[in-house]
Design a protein around this motif. Structure first.
Motif, mmCIF file in Angstrom:
data_model
loop_
_atom_site.group_PDB
_atom_site.id
_atom_site.type_symbol
_atom_site.label_atom_id
_atom_site.label_comp_id
_atom_site.label_asym_id
_atom_site.label_seq_id
_atom_site.Cartn_x
_atom_site.Cartn_y
_atom_site.Cartn_z
ATOM 1 N N PRO A 68 0.816 -1.220 0.000
ATOM 2 C CA PRO A 68 0.000 0.000 0.000
ATOM 3 C C PRO A 68 0.854 1.276 0.000
ATOM 4 O O PRO A 68 0.499 2.252 -0.663
ATOM 5 C CB PRO A 68 -0.830 -0.102 1.285
ATOM 6 N N ASP A 69 1.969 1.264 0.722
ATOM 7 C CA ASP A 69 2.827 2.450 0.743
ATOM 8 C C ASP A 69 3.487 2.681 -0.614
ATOM 9 O O ASP A 69 3.593 3.811 -1.079
ATOM 10 C CB ASP A 69 3.894 2.337 1.830
ATOM 11 N N ARG A 70 3.930 1.606 -1.277
ATOM 12 C CA ARG A 70 4.551 1.755 -2.599
ATOM 13 C C ARG A 70 3.523 2.235 -3.618
ATOM 14 O O ARG A 70 3.820 3.090 -4.458
ATOM 15 C CB ARG A 70 5.201 0.442 -3.040
ATOM 16 N N GLN A 71 2.313 1.716 -3.527
ATOM 17 C CA GLN A 71 1.255 2.170 -4.439
ATOM 18 C C GLN A 71 0.924 3.637 -4.183
ATOM 19 O O GLN A 71 0.720 4.408 -5.125
ATOM 20 C CB GLN A 71 0.004 1.301 -4.280
ATOM 21 N N GLN A 72 0.885 4.016 -2.917
ATOM 22 C CA GLN A 72 0.603 5.415 -2.590
ATOM 23 C C GLN A 72 1.735 6.325 -3.058
ATOM 24 O O GLN A 72 1.485 7.392 -3.620
ATOM 25 C CB GLN A 72 0.381 5.590 -1.080
ATOM 26 N N ALA A 73 2.976 5.908 -2.855
ATOM 27 C CA ALA A 73 4.113 6.696 -3.332
ATOM 28 C C ALA A 73 4.031 6.854 -4.842
ATOM 29 O O ALA A 73 4.264 7.947 -5.374
ATOM 30 C CB ALA A 73 5.428 6.032 -2.934
ATOM 31 N N CYS A 74 3.671 5.797 -5.530
ATOM 32 C CA CYS A 74 3.507 5.834 -6.983
ATOM 33 C C CYS A 74 2.453 6.868 -7.375
ATOM 34 O O CYS A 74 2.680 7.699 -8.256
ATOM 35 C CB CYS A 74 3.118 4.441 -7.486
ATOM 36 N N ARG A 75 1.308 6.843 -6.711
ATOM 37 C CA ARG A 75 0.233 7.805 -7.018
ATOM 38 C C ARG A 75 0.685 9.245 -6.765
ATOM 39 O O ARG A 75 0.408 10.147 -7.553
ATOM 40 C CB ARG A 75 -1.011 7.498 -6.183
ATOM 41 N N CYS A 76 1.363 9.430 -5.660
ATOM 42 C CA CYS A 76 1.835 10.773 -5.321
ATOM 43 C C CYS A 76 2.841 11.270 -6.357
ATOM 44 O O CYS A 76 2.792 12.433 -6.778
ATOM 45 C CB CYS A 76 2.484 10.778 -3.935
ATOM 46 N N LEU A 77 3.755 10.387 -6.758
ATOM 47 C CA LEU A 77 4.760 10.765 -7.751
ATOM 48 C C LEU A 77 4.117 11.056 -9.104
ATOM 49 O O LEU A 77 4.520 11.989 -9.802
ATOM 50 C CB LEU A 77 5.825 9.676 -7.874
ATOM 51 N N LYS A 78 3.100 10.276 -9.471
ATOM 52 C CA LYS A 78 2.390 10.530 -10.732
ATOM 53 C C LYS A 78 1.694 11.889 -10.695
ATOM 54 O O LYS A 78 1.727 12.633 -11.675
ATOM 55 C CB LYS A 78 1.354 9.437 -11.000
ATOM 56 N N THR A 79 1.072 12.202 -9.574
ATOM 57 C CA THR A 79 0.392 13.493 -9.437
ATOM 58 C C THR A 79 1.386 14.640 -9.548
ATOM 59 O O THR A 79 1.152 15.617 -10.260
ATOM 60 C CB THR A 79 -0.360 13.571 -8.095
#
Length: 118
Positions: A68-79
């Motif tokens: 979940p943290d890696r997926q969230q980091a991914c979303r944040c970086l994409k944004t």
């Protein structure tokens, strides 16, 4: 310099807007963006890679240990990457983990499906 200040304000605005979205993961977009903020100039203008950028990338990699943290980091970086728009150098972005000596378990790209990150 004025462009960099505008860019920093844009990233800050993204942090404020994206923060409520992070309720399912312990990792917040504020944390992600703070750790990669020193990379913005490099990713948009090129030049020498700042040591502070790699320090933040390494720190973020060590923080984002769960799926979940890696997926969230991914979303944040994409944004954040989307907020930079055409100013972002996609090649520098894709090569950033390797340039910093970090093994990231997913490709760094604005087109990645963050739900597939494990």
């Amino acid at each position: 310099m004025a462009g960099l200040v505008k860019l920093a304000c844009l990233v800050l605005a993204c942090m404020i807007v994206a923060a409520p979205i992070t309720s399912n993961a312990a990792l917040s977009c504020g944390t992600v963006n703070t750790n990669v903020a020193a990379c913005i100039g490099y990713l948009t203008q090129g030049g020498p890679l700042p040591g502070a950028c790699c320090t933040g990338v390494n720190r973020l990699n060590s923080i984002a240990r769960t799926t979940p943290d890696r997926q969230q980091a991914c979303r944040c970086l994409k944004t954040a990457a989307s907020a930079l728009g055409s100013a972002l150098n996609a090649g520098l972005l894709a090569g950033l983990p390797k340039a910093c000596g970090v093994n990231v378990p997913f490709p760094i790209s604005t087109s990645i499906n963050c739900n597939s990150v494990s």
